[in-house]
Design a protein around this motif. Structure first.
Motif, PDB file in Angstrom:
ATOM      1  N   ILE A 354       0.891  -1.150   0.000  1.00 37.62           N
ATOM      2  CA  ILE A 354       0.000   0.000   0.000  1.00 37.62           C
ATOM      3  C   ILE A 354       0.927   1.198   0.000  1.00 37.62           C
ATOM      4  O   ILE A 354       1.487   1.584   1.018  1.00 37.62           O
ATOM      5  N   GLY A 355       1.127   1.737  -1.212  1.00 35.47           N
ATOM      6  CA  GLY A 355       2.215   2.667  -1.487  1.00 35.47           C
ATOM      7  C   GLY A 355       2.292   3.862  -0.561  1.00 35.47           C
ATOM      8  O   GLY A 355       3.371   4.279  -0.161  1.00 35.47           O
ATOM      9  N   GLU A 356       1.134   4.424  -0.204  1.00 36.59           N
ATOM     10  CA  GLU A 356       1.162   5.643   0.591  1.00 36.59           C
ATOM     11  C   GLU A 356       1.519   5.389   2.051  1.00 36.59           C
ATOM     12  O   GLU A 356       1.916   6.302   2.752  1.00 36.59           O
ATOM     13  N   ASN A 362       3.025  -0.762   6.578  1.00 36.50           N
ATOM     14  CA  ASN A 362       2.831  -1.904   5.697  1.00 36.50           C
ATOM     15  C   ASN A 362       3.164  -3.212   6.404  1.00 36.50           C
ATOM     16  O   ASN A 362       2.527  -4.226   6.177  1.00 36.50           O
ATOM     17  N   MET A 363       4.169  -3.171   7.259  1.00 34.41           N
ATOM     18  CA  MET A 363       4.589  -4.395   7.946  1.00 34.41           C
ATOM     19  C   MET A 363       3.576  -4.851   8.978  1.00 34.41           C
ATOM     20  O   MET A 363       3.350  -6.036   9.145  1.00 34.41           O
ATOM     21  N   ILE A 364       2.989  -3.903   9.697  1.00 32.54           N
ATOM     22  CA  ILE A 364       2.119  -4.314  10.798  1.00 32.54           C
ATOM     23  C   ILE A 364       0.666  -4.515  10.342  1.00 32.54           C
ATOM     24  O   ILE A 364      -0.169  -4.955  11.118  1.00 32.54           O
ATOM     25  N   LEU A 365       0.404  -4.195   9.073  1.00 34.52           N
ATOM     26  CA  LEU A 365      -0.980  -4.157   8.601  1.00 34.52           C
ATOM     27  C   LEU A 365      -1.722  -5.485   8.801  1.00 34.52           C
ATOM     28  O   LEU A 365      -2.818  -5.513   9.348  1.00 34.52           O
ATOM     29  N   ALA A 366      -1.096  -6.591   8.379  1.00 35.25           N
ATOM     30  CA  ALA A 366      -1.788  -7.879   8.467  1.00 35.25           C
ATOM     31  C   ALA A 366      -2.010  -8.281   9.926  1.00 35.25           C
ATOM     32  O   ALA A 366      -3.061  -8.805  10.284  1.00 35.25           O
ATOM     33  N   LEU A 367      -1.017  -8.011  10.767  1.00 37.73           N
ATOM     34  CA  LEU A 367      -1.158  -8.341  12.192  1.00 37.73           C
ATOM     35  C   LEU A 367      -2.296  -7.524  12.797  1.00 37.73           C
ATOM     36  O   LEU A 367      -3.115  -8.026  13.566  1.00 37.73           O
ATOM     37  N   GLN A 368      -2.347  -6.245  12.409  1.00 37.92           N
ATOM     38  CA  GLN A 368      -3.417  -5.373  12.902  1.00 37.92           C
ATOM     39  C   GLN A 368      -4.785  -5.887  12.445  1.00 37.92           C
ATOM     40  O   GLN A 368      -5.737  -5.906  13.221  1.00 37.92           O
ATOM     41  N   VAL A 369      -4.847  -6.332  11.201  1.00 35.76           N
ATOM     42  CA  VAL A 369      -6.103  -6.880  10.688  1.00 35.76           C
ATOM     43  C   VAL A 369      -6.499  -8.101  11.505  1.00 35.76           C
ATOM     44  O   VAL A 369      -7.643  -8.269  11.900  1.00 35.76           O
ATOM     45  N   LYS A 370      -5.511  -8.942  11.787  1.00 32.99           N
ATOM     46  CA  LYS A 370      -5.786 -10.178  12.522  1.00 32.99           C
ATOM     47  C   LYS A 370      -6.284  -9.865  13.934  1.00 32.99           C
ATOM     48  O   LYS A 370      -7.171 -10.533  14.455  1.00 32.99           O
ATOM     49  N   GLN A 371      -5.730  -8.821  14.546  1.00 33.98           N
ATOM     50  CA  GLN A 371      -6.126  -8.453  15.907  1.00 33.98           C
ATOM     51  C   GLN A 371      -7.447  -7.706  15.950  1.00 33.98           C
ATOM     52  O   GLN A 371      -7.997  -7.515  17.020  1.00 33.98           O
ATOM     53  N   GLY A 372      -7.904  -7.242  14.794  1.00 32.66           N
ATOM     54  CA  GLY A 372      -9.151  -6.460  14.779  1.00 32.66           C
ATOM     55  C   GLY A 372      -8.846  -4.980  14.809  1.00 32.66           C
ATOM     56  O   GLY A 372      -7.751  -4.558  15.166  1.00 32.66           O
ATOM     57  N   TRP A 373      -9.868  -4.186  14.457  1.00 34.27           N
ATOM     58  CA  TRP A 373      -9.638  -2.750  14.303  1.00 34.27           C
ATOM     59  C   TRP A 373      -9.688  -1.982  15.605  1.00 34.27           C
ATOM     60  O   TRP A 373      -9.192  -0.882  15.719  1.00 34.27           O
ATOM     61  N   ALA A 374     -10.298  -2.584  16.629  1.00 31.95           N
ATOM     62  CA  ALA A 374     -10.651  -1.804  17.810  1.00 31.95           C
ATOM     63  C   ALA A 374      -9.437  -1.284  18.582  1.00 31.95           C
ATOM     64  O   ALA A 374      -9.473  -0.181  19.117  1.00 31.95           O
ATOM     65  N   ARG A 375      -8.368  -2.076  18.641  1.00 33.75           N
ATOM     66  CA  ARG A 375      -7.205  -1.589  19.383  1.00 33.75           C
ATOM     67  C   ARG A 375      -5.995  -1.543  18.466  1.00 33.75           C
ATOM     68  O   ARG A 375      -5.534  -2.578  17.988  1.00 33.75           O
ATOM     69  N   ILE A 416       6.637  -7.081   2.437  1.00 35.56           N
ATOM     70  CA  ILE A 416       5.410  -7.873   2.427  1.00 35.56           C
ATOM     71  C   ILE A 416       5.617  -9.210   3.119  1.00 35.56           C
ATOM     72  O   ILE A 416       4.749  -9.692   3.843  1.00 35.56           O
ATOM     73  N   LEU A 417       6.784  -9.799   2.930  1.00 35.20           N
ATOM     74  CA  LEU A 417       7.099 -11.025   3.680  1.00 35.20           C
ATOM     75  C   LEU A 417       7.022 -10.728   5.180  1.00 35.20           C
ATOM     76  O   LEU A 417       6.409 -11.478   5.937  1.00 35.20           O
ATOM     77  N   ALA A 418       7.620  -9.620   5.580  1.00 31.84           N
ATOM     78  CA  ALA A 418       7.610  -9.241   6.998  1.00 31.84           C
ATOM     79  C   ALA A 418       6.187  -9.076   7.496  1.00 31.84           C
ATOM     80  O   ALA A 418       5.841  -9.481   8.605  1.00 31.84           O
ATOM     81  N   ARG A 419       5.351  -8.485   6.645  1.00 31.07           N
ATOM     82  CA  ARG A 419       3.951  -8.281   7.004  1.00 31.07           C
ATOM     83  C   ARG A 419       3.308  -9.602   7.414  1.00 31.07           C
ATOM     84  O   ARG A 419       2.562  -9.670   8.383  1.00 31.07           O
ATOM     85  N   TRP A 420       3.616 -10.652   6.643  1.00 36.39           N
ATOM     86  CA  TRP A 420       2.977 -11.931   6.937  1.00 36.39           C
ATOM     87  C   TRP A 420       3.681 -12.688   8.055  1.00 36.39           C
ATOM     88  O   TRP A 420       3.029 -13.357   8.860  1.00 36.39           O
ATOM     89  N   PHE A 421       5.010 -12.584   8.131  1.00 40.05           N
ATOM     90  CA  PHE A 421       5.721 -13.238   9.229  1.00 40.05           C
ATOM     91  C   PHE A 421       5.200 -12.715  10.559  1.00 40.05           C
ATOM     92  O   PHE A 421       5.087 -13.459  11.530  1.00 40.05           O
ATOM     93  N   ALA A 422       4.890 -11.419  10.605  1.00 42.22           N
ATOM     94  CA  ALA A 422       4.448 -10.802  11.849  1.00 42.22           C
ATOM     95  C   ALA A 422       3.153 -11.432  12.359  1.00 42.22           C
ATOM     96  O   ALA A 422       2.881 -11.411  13.551  1.00 42.22           O
ATOM     97  N   THR A 423       2.352 -12.031  11.455  1.00 41.13           N
ATOM     98  CA  THR A 423       1.107 -12.656  11.904  1.00 41.13           C
ATOM     99  C   THR A 423       1.338 -14.082  12.394  1.00 41.13           C
ATOM    100  O   THR A 423       0.409 -14.752  12.810  1.00 41.13           O
TER     101      THR A 423
END
Lengths: 507, 352
Positions: A354-356, A362-375, A416-423
């Motif tokens: 996500i370029g912007e 970008n790295m924490i995005l997938a983990l954040q999605v997995k944890q939910g938006w609330a926190r 992007i690899l990091a993004r997924w490893f983080a999950t």
């Protein structure tokens, strides 16, 4: 090579053509030749330079050096309009016509026959009908183009191109969305155009179609000209070799040890008869923890489609998915992520980064999605993750708040690899993980794959580079023309065997 | 001491070169120029009087009048960040205004809290309608919200029965006409809304997800962000912002005019967002600069009015200023201007 085409005149010649984009040499000193009345297949893998060549020929890109001559006249770096006027027409996979206008309007758009300054509809429809029936296309030209199937729309596009006095017709993946009967119709038309002396450049990923229709084959690889061959004199396996840069004699067997799994253990993920119309025919795969399933096959074989079905981005028509033996349904990627899946897509720019957003975001995005938006993860937690992966994956970036679009391709891939490893996924699907990545980063990524596997992660890795697939796979699912054609295990996992498996089924 | 060195040192120290790149720079310059014009032209613009512990003056007036648009722009910023747009906010202002006026006039609800609660629920329903059309039915935002833009005023007219409803209600009057800490209460509402929104976006992942969706919808889908859910939230939020603006406007004039309440205000809100630097294509949003954009627009309007320029010119002058701000903010335009100016400079440099 000119033995049986002596009579034909060369109509289009490209020589010493080069084109560079910032950081990439897309074409270097390539050559290309097309004769009147021949079908020339233009083949090559990802990043081979096919589309760049076509865009240079049609004036979409300006080339840096070299020459392009149409019937002896230089057309290099002319505008798209004047090149079209001089006789090169292009028909793309997505038809570039206007579905809400009639067939006749589409054919004569911009050059309608006039009468007293107004469009002469009777004449226009008459001409259109004549033109199409001369090509054995019998449809009502006064109906909207959008009412017809894609195949007909494509033929109308071809008719428009040919009618604009085309000497050269470029068909860019025309058959990708057609069924076999429609492909047959298209081939009849192509043969007819050939008779009329039109040179056709046919770009496709379907090798059997190449053998059915083309007279000669030009192969590109990594922006370079590999060779031009008579179709009848080039066995399929050699063609694949040329496309991938491998000779058949190479054994390609590696000394690596396969990751063993206990007898009778339940696969982490198994898909039974999973399929979707227009994407991939029903097929079954099993992916075990601590093993890598390689997916081999040429571009367009249905590899990415399979991955999308498994990850819930596309919903399958048939079949079911089981996670550790339990049936499960993914209605979107979020469901798949919560079940412990991760998917690193092929098209990094469109589907990955996500370029912007910054490198860190970008790295924490997938983990954040997995944890939910609330926190939200705190900035401190985010920094810990970013620092960890920038360090462990050796990502070159001046700081983690830099927009990810400013990074090089290889580093973006690692982000992007990091993004997924983080999950901390149980199953990681990698689609062309080393594509567009420099050699150094490539070997690093391959090493990471191996380490993950040894740590017990289940992996599914898609790659066009057969060597690579062979190197990291414990099993290989071979796909071709949107079907699973074989599964290689044990000693069969060699480049040679993989290549011959793909080639065998073609003939 | 070498003056040149000192100057260079100062340049480095304050990184002056990077200041024009800051997204706040150009909107603030525009606002500064406007205020400078007023300072020279009519210094009384900045005069603030204290009467009965309340502040009065042109500046206060600017903030007070900017409040409804500031609220609309807050919701609009987030909607635009997701790559959407909300054309219906003006209509929601009318619906909520009509609802409040009807509740008070008919005597159905007495308590201020009750009226406000019902108004917020109504605005949430309106926002949810937009959200459902965009997120679940996949209708293009401009069309989806156009429906309520058209239908909304009809709904408001149904509520008011085609009349202009006027009322008196001590509690409700406070929203648009009351004073808190010496300032109009609507300013307090705006501050609370902006600070609250900022905190929510920071403390939850909503802000991150909104930027993701606006910046790259496909990649967001691949990473598992549920765009439908986020879009729903954003349109509901925009509806609530419009509801608050509607309450301020209604309470201010003690009446509801279904035809004219909040008319064209959606366009002012969009303008403020764009002047604030959020791209209409979605992605990064800037709540702070949106607020500056609102203040620029309102300062401009007030300036025109206090200078006795005929009202007919207001819109034209406003457009001219907006065009200038946008051009100056555009990197491409600045580069082109620089390209025109620079060669001359080089020549003068060499001629020395």
């Amino acid at each position: 090579m000119n033995s049986n085409t002596m009579k034909s005149n060369t109509i289009l010649t490209v020589s010493q053509l080069s084109k560079a984009f910032p950081g990439v040499k897309a074409l270097s000193n390539v050559q290309f030749e097309l004769k009147e009345g021949e079908v020339m297949a233009l083949l090559g893998g990802n990043g081979a330079g096919k589309s760049t060549l076509i865009k240079c020929m049609t004036g979409v890109y300006t080339s840096d050096s070299g020459s392009i001559e149409l019937a002896g006249e230089s057309i290099r770096n002319l505008s798209t309009d004047s090149i079209q006027e001089k006789g090169i027409s292009t028909v793309h996979q997505e038809v570039n016509l206007i579905p809400t206008l009639t067939v006749a309007e589409n054919i004569f758009l911009g050059r309608q026959p006039l009468r007293f300054g107004r469009i002469d509809w009777t004449k226009m429809n008459e001409y259109a009908q004549q033109l199409l029936s001369s090509m054995n296309i019998n449809i009502d030209v006064t109906r909207n183009l959008g009412d017809y199937a894609i195949a007909i729309q494509q033929m109308v596009a071809i008719a428009r191109g040919v009618n604009m006095s085309a000497k050269v017709l470029i068909l860019d993946e025309p058959t990708a969305s057609l069924d076999s009967q429609e492909v047959g119709q298209l081939f009849v038309l192509m043969r007819q155009l050939k008779e009329n002396g039109i040179g056709i450049i046919f770009v496709t990923h379907f090798l059997d179609q190449v053998y059915e229709i083309s007279d000669r084959i030009t192969v590109f690889r990594n922006g370079q000209f590999v060779g031009a061959y008579q179709t009848t004199e080039l066995p399929q396996i050699d063609l694949i070799g040329h496309m991938l840069g491998k000779a058949l004699s190479e054994n390609g067997k590696t000394s690596k040890e396969l990751h063993e799994i206990a007898e009778g253990s339940v696969p982490y993920l198994s898909a039974r008869n999973i399929g979707k119309k227009g994407m991939i025919s029903p097929c079954s795969v099993e992916i075990h923890s601590g093993q890598t399933l390689g997916v081999g096959g040429l571009l367009g074989a249905g590899r990415t489609e399979l991955a999308k079905l498994l990850f819930g981005i596309e919903k399958p028509d048939t079949g079911e998915i089981l996670i550790e033996g339990q049936p499960i349904k993914f209605s979107n990627a979020f469901d798949a992520i919560r079940s412990g899946l991760a998917f690193c897509p092929e098209n990094r720019k469109v589907e990955g980064i996500i370029g912007e957003l910054s490198v860190m975001e970008n790295m924490i995005l997938a983990l954040q999605v997995k944890q939910g938006w609330a926190r939200a993860l705190s900035r401190k937690q985010q920094k810990v993750i970013a620092k960890k992966y920038i360090c462990s994956l050796n990502i070159l970036t001046s700081d983690y708040d830099k927009p990810v679009k400013d990074l090089s391709g290889g580093n973006q891939q690692k982000v992007i690899l990091a993004r997924w490893f983080a999950t901390k996924p149980y199953l990681l699907i990698l689609d062309e993980p080393t594509q567009g990545v420099d050699v150094g980063a490539k070997s690093e990524i391959l090493q990471i794959i191996n380490e993950l596997c040894e740590q017990g992660m289940a992996l599914m890795v898609i790659s066009s580079e057969l060597d690579e697939v062979v190197e990291f796979s414990d099993r290989i699912t071979v796909l071709k023309d949107r079907q699973k054609i074989a599964e290689l295990t044990g000693d069969d996992i060699t480049t040679k065997k993989l290549m011959s498996t793909i080639a065998e089924e073609i003939s | 001491m070498n003056l040149e060195a000192l100057y260079q040192g100062l340049l480095r120290r304050f990184q002056w070169k990077s200041i024009p790149k800051n997204r706040l720079f150009w909107p603030l310059i525009a606002l500064g120029l406007l205020l400078l014009f007023n300072l020279i032209n009519d210094p009384s613009f900045f005069a603030v009087e204290i009467k009965d512990g309340r502040l009065f003056g042109s500046i206060i007036d600017v903030f007070n009048r900017a409040a409804p648009i500031a609220l609309l722009s807050l919701g609009m910023t987030l909607v635009i960040a997701t790559g959407g747009i909300d054309l219906s906010v003006g209509a929601i202002v009318a619906i909520v205004g009509a609802t409040c006026a009807y509740l008070i006039q008919s005597g159905m609800v007495e308590s201020t809290v009750g009226i406000v609660a019902i108004a917020i629920v109504v605005s949430m329903i309106a926002g949810a309608w937009n959200g459902a059309l965009v997120a679940f039915l996949g209708i293009q935002p401009i069309i989806a919200t156009l429906i309520l833009l058209v239908a909304g005023r009809g709904i408001a007219q149904l509520i008011t029965d085609g009349q202009i409803l006027t009322f008196n209600h001590a509690g409700f009057e406070f929203i648009g006409g009351g004073f808190f800490l010496g300032l109009p209460f609507s300013i307090t509402l705006v501050v609370l809304a902006y600070v609250g929104t900022h905190l929510v976006l920071k403390k939850t992942a909503l802000g991150l997800f909104i930027v993701s969706i606006g910046s790259n919808p496909t990649a967001s889908q691949f990473v598992g962000i549920r765009a439908d859910f986020i879009k729903m939230m954003v349109y509901v939020f925009s509806g609530v912002c419009a509801g608050l603006a509607g309450m301020i406007l209604t309470s201010d004039i003690l009446g509801a005019d279904a035809n004219n309440a909040g008319l064209w205000s959606e366009l002012d809100a969009i303008l403020a967002v764009v002047v604030g630097g959020t791209a209409l294509t979605g992605g990064r949003y800037y709540i702070g600069t949106t607020l500056i954009g609102v203040i620029i627009l309102q300062t401009l309007t007030t300036t025109i009015l206090t200078n006795g320029l005929p009202v007919q010119y207001t819109h034209m002058v406003k457009s001219a200023v907006v065009i200038m701000v946008m051009l100056v903010m555009s990197v491409r335009f600045r580069n082109e201007i620089r390209g025109v100016i620079k060669p001359k400079r080089d020549k003068s440099g060499t001629s020395k």
